[in-house]
Design a protein around this motif. Structure first.
Motif, PDB file in Angstrom:
ATOM      1  N   ARG A   1       0.825  -1.209   0.000  1.00  0.00           N
ATOM      2  CA  ARG A   1       0.000   0.000   0.000  1.00  0.00           C
ATOM      3  C   ARG A   1       0.862   1.262   0.000  1.00  0.00           C
ATOM      4  O   ARG A   1       0.599   2.214  -0.747  1.00  0.00           O
ATOM      5  CB  ARG A   1      -0.910   0.005   1.230  1.00  0.00           C
ATOM      6  N   GLY A   2       1.894   1.282   0.839  1.00  0.00           N
ATOM      7  CA  GLY A   2       2.745   2.466   0.913  1.00  0.00           C
ATOM      8  C   GLY A   2       3.408   2.778  -0.408  1.00  0.00           C
ATOM      9  O   GLY A   2       3.453   3.938  -0.836  1.00  0.00           O
ATOM     10  N   TRP A   3       3.923   1.746  -1.068  1.00  0.00           N
ATOM     11  CA  TRP A   3       4.563   1.977  -2.370  1.00  0.00           C
ATOM     12  C   TRP A   3       3.547   2.484  -3.379  1.00  0.00           C
ATOM     13  O   TRP A   3       3.837   3.412  -4.148  1.00  0.00           O
ATOM     14  CB  TRP A   3       5.208   0.682  -2.883  1.00  0.00           C
ATOM     15  N   ALA A   4       2.378   1.894  -3.392  1.00  0.00           N
ATOM     16  CA  ALA A   4       1.359   2.291  -4.375  1.00  0.00           C
ATOM     17  C   ALA A   4       0.925   3.739  -4.188  1.00  0.00           C
ATOM     18  O   ALA A   4       0.766   4.482  -5.161  1.00  0.00           O
ATOM     19  CB  ALA A   4       0.160   1.359  -4.279  1.00  0.00           C
ATOM     20  N   VAL A   5       0.731   4.146  -2.947  1.00  0.00           N
ATOM     21  CA  VAL A   5       0.304   5.519  -2.673  1.00  0.00           C
ATOM     22  C   VAL A   5       1.397   6.512  -3.068  1.00  0.00           C
ATOM     23  O   VAL A   5       1.108   7.609  -3.568  1.00  0.00           O
ATOM     24  CB  VAL A   5      -0.077   5.664  -1.187  1.00  0.00           C
ATOM     25  N   GLU A   6       2.656   6.128  -2.876  1.00  0.00           N
ATOM     26  CA  GLU A   6       3.771   7.010  -3.227  1.00  0.00           C
ATOM     27  C   GLU A   6       4.069   7.023  -4.721  1.00  0.00           C
ATOM     28  O   GLU A   6       4.652   7.976  -5.231  1.00  0.00           O
ATOM     29  CB  GLU A   6       5.026   6.578  -2.466  1.00  0.00           C
ATOM     30  N   HIS A   7       3.665   5.977  -5.433  1.00  0.00           N
ATOM     31  CA  HIS A   7       3.959   5.850  -6.872  1.00  0.00           C
ATOM     32  C   HIS A   7       2.686   5.500  -7.642  1.00  0.00           C
ATOM     33  O   HIS A   7       2.602   4.443  -8.276  1.00  0.00           O
ATOM     34  CB  HIS A   7       5.031   4.783  -7.107  1.00  0.00           C
ATOM     35  N   PRO A   8       1.685   6.367  -7.596  1.00  0.00           N
ATOM     36  CA  PRO A   8       0.387   6.012  -8.188  1.00  0.00           C
ATOM     37  C   PRO A   8       0.433   5.756  -9.688  1.00  0.00           C
ATOM     38  O   PRO A   8      -0.304   4.899 -10.192  1.00  0.00           O
ATOM     39  CB  PRO A   8      -0.500   7.216  -7.856  1.00  0.00           C
ATOM     40  N   HIS A   9       1.272   6.472 -10.413  1.00  0.00           N
ATOM     41  CA  HIS A   9       1.302   6.294 -11.870  1.00  0.00           C
ATOM     42  C   HIS A   9       1.992   4.979 -12.248  1.00  0.00           C
ATOM     43  O   HIS A   9       1.563   4.306 -13.203  1.00  0.00           O
ATOM     44  CB  HIS A   9       1.983   7.484 -12.526  1.00  0.00           C
ATOM     45  N   GLU A  10       3.034   4.626 -11.520  1.00  0.00           N
ATOM     46  CA  GLU A  10       3.667   3.335 -11.777  1.00  0.00           C
ATOM     47  C   GLU A  10       2.754   2.194 -11.341  1.00  0.00           C
ATOM     48  O   GLU A  10       2.700   1.144 -11.997  1.00  0.00           O
ATOM     49  CB  GLU A  10       5.010   3.264 -11.056  1.00  0.00           C
ATOM     50  N   TYR A  11       2.031   2.400 -10.246  1.00  0.00           N
ATOM     51  CA  TYR A  11       1.057   1.393  -9.823  1.00  0.00           C
ATOM     52  C   TYR A  11      -0.020   1.223 -10.892  1.00  0.00           C
ATOM     53  O   TYR A  11      -0.414   0.097 -11.226  1.00  0.00           O
ATOM     54  CB  TYR A  11       0.414   1.792  -8.495  1.00  0.00           C
ATOM     55  N   ALA A  12      -0.493   2.335 -11.431  1.00  0.00           N
ATOM     56  CA  ALA A  12      -1.521   2.264 -12.475  1.00  0.00           C
ATOM     57  C   ALA A  12      -1.017   1.531 -13.704  1.00  0.00           C
ATOM     58  O   ALA A  12      -1.785   0.854 -14.395  1.00  0.00           O
ATOM     59  CB  ALA A  12      -1.982   3.673 -12.854  1.00  0.00           C
TER      60      ALA A  12
END
Length: 236
Positions: free
Chosen positions: A102-113
């Motif tokens: 979750r922490g990584w996704a919130v910090e890197h939303p475009h890469e997560y997307a």
């Protein structure tokens, strides 16, 4: 000759990193569907033919970015396990992985997307992405597998679990060469999907004006997922 080759390799790594950085910037501003090698080359002051020596096509560049993103979130999950410590309670290790994702996704939303959002039109991810994509799932499986011999045994699957699901889980068990029974792997697969569903709802804004206490909500959800795979929640 080795000095010259070393310098060339360093230069290639630096240019490759610059190309990726610019591509990530374009992901944030334009989205993956509009990623363009020509636009990346133009922003870097390169001619397109020079960039093609590093990435022959847009799909090659996308694949490199996808692998990097999967590796980044996988590394975050694996680092969380190290930080939690091998002697920590299984549920604490499980929730540490969930929090790291979750922490990584919130910090890197475009890469997560890029890896968990809408598919990029005209792009099909190659087999080369699968090893990196599996890292989070393997971290979760590892937590349960480590707990299993220590009498923190996951509960058996519900009797209604379809046979075809058990067959898939058995195939996964053989492929990964893990000790866990197929029904347990089926439960972990469900928890893995739910974890990324929770993260996606937060990253993509579906919780807006619905769930505001997101830290507490996620912590409870991650603990529930641990319970679903049979980890002893009371030992966190």
């Amino acid at each position: 000759m080795s000095v010259i080759q070393g310098a060339r390799e360093r230069a290639r790594r630096e240019v490759t990193a610059a190309i990726k950085d610019e591509a990530r910037r374009q992901l944030a501003t334009e989205g993956a569907a509009k990623l363009s090698l020509r636009a990346v080359a133009r922003e870097l002051g390169m001619v397109s033919s020079a960039l093609y020596r590093y990435f022959p096509s847009r799909d090659d560049l996308l694949t490199a970015l996808i692998i990097d993103a999967y590796d980044a979130v996988g590394e975050a999950a694996e680092h969380a396990l190290v930080e939690a410590g091998a002697g920590a309670a299984p549920v604490a290790r499980w929730t540490a992985v969930c929090r790291a994702v979750r922490g990584w996704a919130v910090e890197h939303p475009h890469e997560y997307a890029l890896i968990y959002g809408s598919p990029v039109p005209g792009y099909a991810a190659p087999q080369a992405t699968t090893v990196s994509a599996a890292r989070v799932g393997l971290a979760l499986i590892g937590v349960v597998e480590d707990a299993y011999p220590a009498d923190v045994s996951p509960a058996p699957a519900a009797p209604s679990l379809p046979q075809e699901v058990l067959d898939d889980a058995e195939e996964l068990r053989r492929t990964l060469d893990v000790r866990l029974p197929a029904p347990v792997l089926a439960e972990i697969a469900a928890a893995w999907a739910e974890l990324f569903g929770l993260v996606s709802f937060e990253v993509f804004g579906q919780f807006n004006r619905v769930i505001e206490a997101r830290d507490a909500f996620f912590a409870r959800a991650a603990t529930r997922l641990a319970q679903n795979v049979g980890l002893a929640v009371g030992e966190e």
